[in-house]
Enzyme design. Structure first.
Site: not given
Ligand code: PEP
Ligand code: MG
Length: 580
Positions: A189, A297, A333, A432, A455-456, A466
């Site tokens: 993040h 977020r 979200r 995710e 991402n997750d 990550r």
């Molecule tokens: C993800 O996981 O791709 C996502 C958009 O949420 P975050 O990056 O906040 O975990």
């Molecule tokens: Mg995520």
């Protein structure tokens, strides 16, 4: 002149003096001292330790009177740690043997102790005590020389071993022109926010912060992932030219497609929205042609607040975004605390494996009051704009039903009290967690839309943290397993008659736009917003039929490297103006 290679995460190029920051936002002015400065450094250190001890003992006494001896024990324990000769000797040894400046000796030693604590299940919960102690000693050491990140008066390149998302989100982008970090992966993040704020950044550099001294001139090349320390005049000139040229190209593209839809030559449309962490990012998204917000977020409300955000605080933030959006959609979200998003108010306790722990809706279900406050604020806001809500990290139907039940109860409460809310507000979930993608067909029956968090999804599918730079090169959006999960999710959504968005960083890499279009994605929510015009341009320059053929071809490849090479080739052939 020294060039370091890392992972490019923030766009563009920055040139400026380094500002070194250690844990907890304390600036370290320099890392090393000369031989004849050593004794002076040790005296400074001893003085700071003794001042910190006095302060802690006074605090313990004061708190004991106010809140009782039990609460005061925290401060007595910290004072006792500072009396520990073993710890203080380690600080001194680092100054004597490694010629570290006193601040760096403290930060470095505490960093190592912290890692050791975190690896021990018994001591892990005490690691935040070390942060506190480190900060206290550093503040005494820095004394009048202290300069806070929040009150910068000149432009700097921020250099740190690691930065928490909660630290980076409060940065002043008017003065922090670039970021370089030893740790971090491409979809952590910290990287995501740097990119959202439009700050050129390179992460995963290994040990760059130890090699820099405050004030060193640094070039951050956020496109190639390079950091140049002490560049010569010629190099600075070349980079300035590149930076100016990139800004011109961006402006031209923006003027061309900003107000046009992302519609293929044969009339297939994809909505292009933006990801935000704070309502202050909305204006910028719209200026770049985003058609709404596809991911807000909201956990950043926690990470930037002094106290747990109330229903009112949530509502105000949503209203600020809604007013700026002027009827465009916003997908709020619910809080996704945990993983690498911790350290603010109300955060989960540190866990051994935070990404697999009490993160996200698991945390919300454990704290229903906090969750209800947020949902009430969303319901109230829903009558003022085009609001959708979505739940992160859903791994199964039971979890989804549990959060939906809470929402339903609140809707009934509102109904009975005659309070206004949008009865037709769309309710969606993020896909995710691999389990959700695998049985997306079942989950699709319960929601109005999916939003794929690549991402997750990639982190959990390929088992790569990550935020860990050591496995960053294993982040492979074109891994056949990831692509199959994407296809399964998109097809399951369409078979159930719902739409599917994608808001992970994969959607923000122009390399994948053609493929995602061909897989049938209905909406892309991207960051940084300056990419919106590029993605629109790509979609407007191809046909849906071609994109579908490309997706089928790539999906049939069993090797990542071949898929990467083939997609790059197709991108270059079809869109030579963007891929050279
Ligand atoms: C993800 O996981 O791709 C996502 C958009 O949420 P975050 O990056 O906040 O975990
Ligand atoms: Mg995520």
């Amino acid at each position: 002149m020294e060039t370091e290679h890392g992972i490019p995460v923030g766009p563009g190029i920055a040139i400026g003096p380094a500002f070194l920051l250690e844990a907890e936002g304390v600036r370290i002015p320099r890392h090393y001292v000369s031989e004849d400065e050593i004794e002076g450094e040790i005296s400074r250190l001893d003085e700071a330790i003794s001042e910190a001890q006095d302060e802690l003992e006074a605090l313990a006494e004061h708190v004991s009177k106010k809140a009782g001896p039990k609460v005061a024990e925290i401060f007595s324990a910290h004072a006792a740690m500072l009396r520990d000769e073993y710890l203080c000797q380690e600080f001194r040894d680092r100054i004597r043997q490694k010629k570290y400046a006193a601040e760096f000796a403290v930060a470095h030693t505490m960093g190592q102790w912290r890692s050791a604590f975190q690896e021990d299940s018994f001591l892990a919960s005490r690691a935040p005590d070390l942060d506190d102690l480190e900060r206290r000693v550093l503040l005494h050491l820095l004394g009048a020389r202290r300069e806070e990140l929040g009150t910068l008066k000149t432009d700097v390149i921020l250099a740190a071993h690691d930065l928490r998302p909660s630290q980076i989100v409060t940065l002043d982008p008017d003065h922090v022109k670039g970021i370089v970090m030893d740790a971090g992966g491409p979809t952590g993040h910290t990287a995501i926010i740097a990119s959202a704020l439009g700050i050129p950044a390179v992460v995963g550099l290994g040990s760059v912060s130890a090699r820099l001294t405050g004030g060193d001139t640094v070039i951050v090349d956020g496109e190639k992932g390079l950091v140049i320390i002490g560049p010569d005049e010629e190099t600075i000139k070349t980079y300035r030219q590149r930076r100016d040229q990139a800004a011109k190209t961006e402006q031209t593209l923006l003027a061309e497609v900003r107000d046009l839809p992302a519609e293929t030559k044969d009339g297939h449309r994809v909505d292009i929205l933006a990801n935000i962490e704070s309502p202050r990012e909305v204006a910028r998204a719209i200026e770049h042609g985003a058609e709404g917000i596809g991911l807000y977020r909201t956990e950043f409300l926690y990470l930037t607040s002094e106290s747990i955000p109330s229903e009112e605080r949530h509502f105000d933030a949503y209203m600020e975004a809604i007013e700026k959006l002027d009827g465009r959609p916003i997908t709020i979200r619910t809080v996704d605390l945990g993983g690498d998003k911790f350290g603010g108010v109300g955060s989960p306790e540190p866990e051994r494996n935070p990404f697999l722990g009490r993160r996200s809706i698991r945390y919300c279900l454990e704290h229903p009051d906090l969750f209800r406050d947020q949902l009430r604020a969303i319901l109230r806001a829903s009558v003022h704009g085009n609001v959708r809500v979505m739940f992160p990290m859903v791994s199964g139907i039971e979890e989804l039903l549990a959060v939906q039940l809470i929402l339903k109860e609140l809707q009934n409460e509102f109904q009975q009290a005659g309070r206004a809310f949008d009865h037709k507000m769309q309710v969606g979930m993020m896909v995710e967690v691999p389990s959700a993608a695998v049985y997306a067909d079942a989950l699709a029956q319960y929601v109005d839309f999916f939003s794929i968090g690549t991402n997750d999804l990639i982190q959990y599918t390929l088992a790569i943290d990550r935020t860990n730079e050591h496995v960053a090169d294993m982040y492979q959006p074109l891994h056949p397993a990831v692509l199959r999960l994407l296809r399964m999710t998109i097809d399951a959504a369409h078979n159930a008659g719902i739409y599917v968005s994608l808001c992970g960083e994969m959607g923000s890499d122009i390399m994948y736009a053609l493929l995602l279009l061909g897989l049938g994605i209905d909406e892309l929510s991207v960051a940084p917003t300056w990419l919106v015009p590029e993605i629109k341009k790509i979609i407007r320059n191809v046909s849906y039929k071609t994109a579908r053929d490309v997706a089928d071809e790539i999906l049939n490849m069993s090797e990542v490297n071949r898929a990467v090479a083939r997609l790059a080739e197709v991108n270059r052939d079809l869109l030579p103006m963007l891929f050279r």
